[in-house]
Write a protein that holds these residues in place. Structure first.
Motif, PDB file in Angstrom:
ATOM      1  N   SER A  49       0.710  -1.157  -0.111  1.00  0.00           N
ATOM      2  CA  SER A  49      -0.063   0.034  -0.191  1.00  0.00           C
ATOM      3  C   SER A  49       1.189   1.290   0.026  1.00  0.00           C
ATOM      4  N   PHE A  50       0.602   2.199  -0.971  1.00  0.00           N
ATOM      5  CA  PHE A  50       1.343   3.540  -1.021  1.00  0.00           C
ATOM      6  C   PHE A  50       0.567   4.454  -1.979  1.00  0.00           C
ATOM      7  N   ALA A  51       0.937   5.821  -1.955  1.00  0.00           N
ATOM      8  CA  ALA A  51       0.350   6.730  -2.849  1.00  0.00           C
ATOM      9  C   ALA A  51       1.370   7.601  -3.241  1.00  0.00           C
ATOM     10  N   VAL A  52       1.041   8.193  -4.333  1.00  0.00           N
ATOM     11  CA  VAL A  52       2.177   9.105  -5.090  1.00  0.00           C
ATOM     12  C   VAL A  52       1.421  10.312  -5.486  1.00  0.00           C
ATOM     13  N   VAL A  65      17.588  11.195  -5.878  1.00  0.00           N
ATOM     14  CA  VAL A  65      16.583  11.551  -6.934  1.00  0.00           C
ATOM     15  C   VAL A  65      15.435  11.815  -6.509  1.00  0.00           C
ATOM     16  N   CYS A  66      14.878  10.986  -5.271  1.00  0.00           N
ATOM     17  CA  CYS A  66      13.462  10.785  -4.898  1.00  0.00           C
ATOM     18  C   CYS A  66      13.267  11.764  -3.524  1.00  0.00           C
ATOM     19  N   ASP A  67      11.958  12.129  -3.361  1.00  0.00           N
ATOM     20  CA  ASP A  67      11.703  12.514  -2.169  1.00  0.00           C
ATOM     21  C   ASP A  67      11.309  11.777  -1.107  1.00  0.00           C
ATOM     22  N   ARG A  68      10.883  10.562  -1.678  1.00  0.00           N
ATOM     23  CA  ARG A  68      10.351   9.510  -0.436  1.00  0.00           C
ATOM     24  C   ARG A  68      10.888   7.992  -0.850  1.00  0.00           C
ATOM     25  N   VAL A  69      11.142   7.213  -0.130  1.00  0.00           N
ATOM     26  CA  VAL A  69      11.675   5.962  -0.554  1.00  0.00           C
ATOM     27  C   VAL A  69      10.762   4.941   0.236  1.00  0.00           C
ATOM     28  N   LEU A  70      10.544   3.793  -0.669  1.00  0.00           N
ATOM     29  CA  LEU A  70       9.893   2.430  -0.095  1.00  0.00           C
ATOM     30  C   LEU A  70      10.922   1.450   0.056  1.00  0.00           C
ATOM     31  N   VAL A  71      10.932   0.743   0.996  1.00  0.00           N
ATOM     32  CA  VAL A  71      11.906  -0.257   1.180  1.00  0.00           C
ATOM     33  C   VAL A  71      11.114  -1.478   1.197  1.00  0.00           C
ATOM     34  N   MET A  72      11.417  -2.497   0.136  1.00  0.00           N
ATOM     35  CA  MET A  72      10.597  -3.693   0.028  1.00  0.00           C
ATOM     36  C   MET A  72      11.405  -5.000   0.264  1.00  0.00           C
ATOM     37  N   TYR A  73      10.669  -5.998   1.146  1.00  0.00           N
ATOM     38  CA  TYR A  73      11.533  -7.147   1.328  1.00  0.00           C
ATOM     39  C   TYR A  73      10.297  -8.309   1.431  1.00  0.00           C
ATOM     40  N   ALA A  74      10.760  -9.228   0.714  1.00  0.00           N
ATOM     41  CA  ALA A  74       9.780 -10.505   0.654  1.00  0.00           C
ATOM     42  C   ALA A  74       8.433 -10.147   0.290  1.00  0.00           C
ATOM     43  N   GLY A  75       8.247  -9.101  -0.834  1.00  0.00           N
ATOM     44  CA  GLY A  75       7.050  -8.763  -1.386  1.00  0.00           C
ATOM     45  C   GLY A  75       6.259  -7.747  -0.548  1.00  0.00           C
ATOM     46  N   LYS A  76       6.649  -7.315   0.684  1.00  0.00           N
ATOM     47  CA  LYS A  76       6.041  -6.180   1.351  1.00  0.00           C
ATOM     48  C   LYS A  76       7.037  -4.947   1.645  1.00  0.00           C
ATOM     49  N   ILE A  77       6.121  -3.747   1.964  1.00  0.00           N
ATOM     50  CA  ILE A  77       6.899  -2.650   2.300  1.00  0.00           C
ATOM     51  C   ILE A  77       7.317  -2.907   3.846  1.00  0.00           C
ATOM     52  N   VAL A  78       8.686  -2.561   4.069  1.00  0.00           N
ATOM     53  CA  VAL A  78       9.037  -2.625   5.457  1.00  0.00           C
ATOM     54  C   VAL A  78       9.260  -1.423   6.021  1.00  0.00           C
ATOM     55  N   GLU A  79       9.664  -0.306   5.442  1.00  0.00           N
ATOM     56  CA  GLU A  79       9.699   0.979   5.561  1.00  0.00           C
ATOM     57  C   GLU A  79       9.494   1.844   4.566  1.00  0.00           C
ATOM     58  N   LEU A 135       2.657  -2.751   9.247  1.00  0.00           N
ATOM     59  CA  LEU A 135       3.152  -1.421   8.681  1.00  0.00           C
ATOM     60  C   LEU A 135       2.775  -0.417   9.612  1.00  0.00           C
ATOM     61  N   GLU A 136       3.276   0.371  10.456  1.00  0.00           N
ATOM     62  CA  GLU A 136       2.490   1.502  11.381  1.00  0.00           C
ATOM     63  C   GLU A 136       3.233   2.846  11.247  1.00  0.00           C
ATOM     64  N   SER A 137       2.390   3.719  11.091  1.00  0.00           N
ATOM     65  CA  SER A 137       2.951   5.166  10.960  1.00  0.00           C
ATOM     66  C   SER A 137       3.079   5.751  12.145  1.00  0.00           C
ATOM     67  N   ARG A 166       5.949   8.789   8.764  1.00  0.00           N
ATOM     68  CA  ARG A 166       6.862   7.701   8.459  1.00  0.00           C
ATOM     69  C   ARG A 166       6.298   6.302   8.733  1.00  0.00           C
ATOM     70  N   ARG A 167       6.330   5.411   7.910  1.00  0.00           N
ATOM     71  CA  ARG A 167       6.088   4.057   8.178  1.00  0.00           C
ATOM     72  C   ARG A 167       7.195   2.947   8.454  1.00  0.00           C
ATOM     73  N   VAL A 168       6.933   1.921   9.361  1.00  0.00           N
ATOM     74  CA  VAL A 168       7.903   0.804   9.334  1.00  0.00           C
ATOM     75  C   VAL A 168       7.264  -0.236   9.817  1.00  0.00           C
ATOM     76  N   ALA A 169       7.738  -1.451   9.409  1.00  0.00           N
ATOM     77  CA  ALA A 169       7.146  -2.635  10.054  1.00  0.00           C
ATOM     78  C   ALA A 169       8.320  -3.602  10.685  1.00  0.00           C
ATOM     79  N   CYS A 170       8.287  -3.343  12.220  1.00  0.00           N
ATOM     80  CA  CYS A 170       9.494  -3.785  12.567  1.00  0.00           C
ATOM     81  C   CYS A 170       9.176  -3.906  14.388  1.00  0.00           C
ATOM     82  N   TRP A 171       9.318  -4.841  15.007  1.00  0.00           N
ATOM     83  CA  TRP A 171       8.953  -5.132  16.539  1.00  0.00           C
ATOM     84  C   TRP A 171      10.168  -4.184  17.112  1.00  0.00           C
TER      85      TRP A 171
END
Length: 633
Positions: free
Chosen positions: A325-328, A518-532, A603-605, A610-615
């Motif tokens: 999930s994301f928006a541009v 180059v970018c304003d925002r970065v989506l980091v993906m791992y194993a098919g999901k956005i982790v940050e 994935l919490e904001s 900012r969003r991150v999926a990590c305990w």
């Protein structure tokens, strides 16, 4: 003409040409001599007057063999034409009909190919009856499955190329794609195999006539003459030998000619990176300047919610993209980073509706400029995607149809979607080539893709996307296989287009540094999901997820000790077919606990968006980086 430069190619060409000439002139010159009956000279042996002897009516066998060339070749070519036409229909059916109907056609082709060709020919000969017409249909239909299998394989291979995907993004229909982009690029192997197939058809036809299922009296071909000659082989062996030699020479000529053509085909490559003109001189002068604060706007261009891509697997469905999930927003540049196999490119293909069968795309929301992209594929939707979205593919060499000139390929978009005539569309194509910094655009519009350098092809691909008025550019590894200078030119071009036209950009890359710049925002993906999901400015300093920090730490910089081996992240990426429970990164993470291996983090904001999926987001760690030698060991 390269086939004439080898002795074998020259001999095959001369033989084939000789057979074809003989088929034309022999009936004109020698029909009367071939049909002349001499009852006083029946079944005579070879002599000065009759080089191959006579038959049971005293007719000259040598002249009859020469005259039979026309009918033998005509019937063989007719059978080959039937095999090619039916094979093309069968081979392209899977591409045109879709998944389910295509599978039925493929199954039928596979069953037919499993049977020997001669058995199929005999089967069809019984159905269509004795005679030349029935034999032509029998041999043609018997050869169609193998030609269909070849066509199916070639079409499937070319159909997955980037320039075909680009045409689909541009809204071009399946039949037009097949006729303009696919079949021209598989024509060479098809022509070669058709030529070789003509030799096989000639031999097969002679066989059916020899068995009494082909040409019937009073007409005669080589097979019929061979049938008649065998009955008197003990009296006059030359009666069977003459038509037998003719069949051998003609079949050998067609087969060798086809093989020599196959060996002689080749494409030259020229390149060179031209000097780029200043950006101010190449931007579209009709565009009004846009304030640099464009990326702070609120207009939503792309809205993706719970995107999933699924493929069937031997042990159940495989989900290489799992709930993205994301928006541009208008003018915003969003980078997507991650290791190979993390789902970056599949996410881009799903957004562009380019995930083909057997893949399935699901999402609770997938909208471009407020238009739902989950609806059925229609002409209106293809036209909308073709003008509102531009796709820049990874490999610049496969981004264009190699059989068509560059200007024509760009002009096709304007003609298809904007109703321009040929002259207007070409003028627009030249203007767009100039806008993406290609010098001498008018001259280069008439060149083929292989006459462009890699950087020029990539810029031309961007120019194709700008033929309309795209609100979103999706660039999937646009700098792959380019040297660093050209990489910078392509990235500068994307940035300039974004600034000038307020276009949103989704940039997919392995290079964390490039995305950060180059970018304003970065989506980091791992194993098919956005982790940050974080601002690009914070990527190197305040990333929260251990995987993001490991990616950044693995990138060499100016302070890297050149005497030391390059560092890599320990462990291996997750196999999409075997995603573990809990956090997919847990097996490689130095902060992993029991909770990480049993419970997947959401994935919490935070308050800053900012969003991150990590305990253990943000906890201090010493990033454990292995050297390449340690990993290989």
């Amino acid at each position: 003409m390269s086939i004439l430069r080898t002795p074998l190619g020259l001999a095959a060409t001369v033989l084939t040409f000789g057979v074809l000439v003989l088929a034309v002139v022999a009936p004109i010159l020698w029909t009367d001599k071939a049909n002349a009956i001499d009852t006083s000279n029946i079944l005579a042996g070879p002599s000065a007057d009759h080089w191959a002897g006579t038959d049971n009516l005293g007719r000259d066998i040598f002249y009859r063999t020469l005259v039979a060339t026309r009918l033998s070749v005509e019937l063989a070519l007719a059978a080959t034409a039937i095999a090619v036409v039916v094979g093309l229909v069968l081979g392209t059916a899977s591409y045109l009909l879709g998944r389910r109907s295509g599978r039925l056609v493929s199954a039928g082709i596979n069953i037919a190919v499993a049977f020997p060709g001669i058995l199929l020919a005999l089967f069809f000969a019984v159905i269509f009856g004795v005679g030349a017409t029935g034999a032509v249909l029998a041999i043609g239909l018997a050869g169609a499955p193998s030609f269909g299998r070849l066509t199916q394989t070639l079409v499937a291979s070319v159909g997955s190329r980037d320039y075909v995907s680009a045409a689909r993004v541009a809204g071009v229909g399946r039949f037009r794609i097949l006729g303009r982009h696919v079949l021209p690029n598989v024509s060479e192997p098809l022509v070669v195999n058709a030529t070789i197939g003509a030799g096989g058809a000639l031999l097969a036809f002679a066989g059916l006539s020899f068995l009494g299922l082909g040409v019937q009296q009073p007409k005669y071909d080589w097979g019929r003459l061979l049938f008649d000659g065998v009955s008197s082989i003990y009296v006059n062996p030359a009666a069977a030998l003459a038509p037998g030699i003719a069949v051998l020479i003609a079949g050998l000529a067609f087969n060798l000619f086809g093989e020599c053509i196959a060996k002689g085909l080749g494409v030259g490559v020229v390149g060179g990176v031209p000097e780029l003109p200043p950006m101010a001189a190449t931007l579209d002068d009709e565009q009004e300047p846009v304030e640099e604060t464009h990326h702070e706007g609120t207009e939503l261009v792309l809205d993706v919610r719970d995107l999933e891509v699924t493929f069937p697997g031997p042990n159940g469905p495989i989900r290489p993209v799992r709930g993205v999930s994301f928006a541009v927003r208008r003018g915003e540049a969003v980078g997507v980073v991650g290791e190979s196999g993390s789902g970056k490119s599949l996410t881009a293909l799903a957004i562009s509706r380019l995930v083909g069968d057997p893949g399935r795309v699901d999402a609770s929301r997938l909208e471009l400029l407020g238009t739902d992209l989950r609806t059925a594929d229609t002409k209106a939707q293809r036209q909308f995607l073709g003008t509102s979205m531009a796709m820049v593919f990874q490999d610049p060499m496969t981004s264009f149809n190699p059989t068509r000139r560059m200007g024509g390929q760009l002009a096709e978009v304007a003609r298809h979607h904007q109703g321009m005539d040929r002259k207007q569309a070409m003028a627009r194509a030249i203007d767009r080539l100039s806008a993406v910094r290609i010098t001498e655009a008018e001259r280069r519009a008439h060149l083929y893709p292989h006459e462009f350098s890699g950087g020029m092809r990539q810029r031309a691909m961007i120019g194709m996307g700008l033929m309309g008025s795209p609100a979103l550019i999706v660039a999937d590894e646009p700098t792959t296989a380019l040297d660093v200078t050209v990489q910078q030119q392509v990235l500068d071009l994307l940035a300039a287009i974004r600034e000038a036209d307020d276009v949103a950009l989704v940039l997919i890359s392995h290079d964390v540094t490039v995305v950060g710049e180059v970018c304003d925002r970065v989506l980091v993906m791992y194993a098919g999901k956005i982790v940050e999901d974080l601002p690009a400015a914070d990527l190197a300093t305040t990333a929260q997820h251990p995987y993001t920090r490991a990616l950044v730490a693995a990138v060499p910089d100016m302070d890297t000790d050149l005497a030391e081996p390059l560092a890599v992240i320990p462990g291996r990426p997750v196999d999409p077919a075997d995603v573990p429970l809990g956090c997919a990164y847990a097996a490689r993470c130095p902060l992993a606990t029991t909770r990480c291996t049993t419970e997947e983090p959401p994935l919490e904001s935070d308050a800053a968006g900012r969003r991150v999926a990590c305990w253990h987001a943000g906890e201090p760690i010493d990033i454990e980086i292995q050297t390449l030698q340690e990993v290989e060991a």
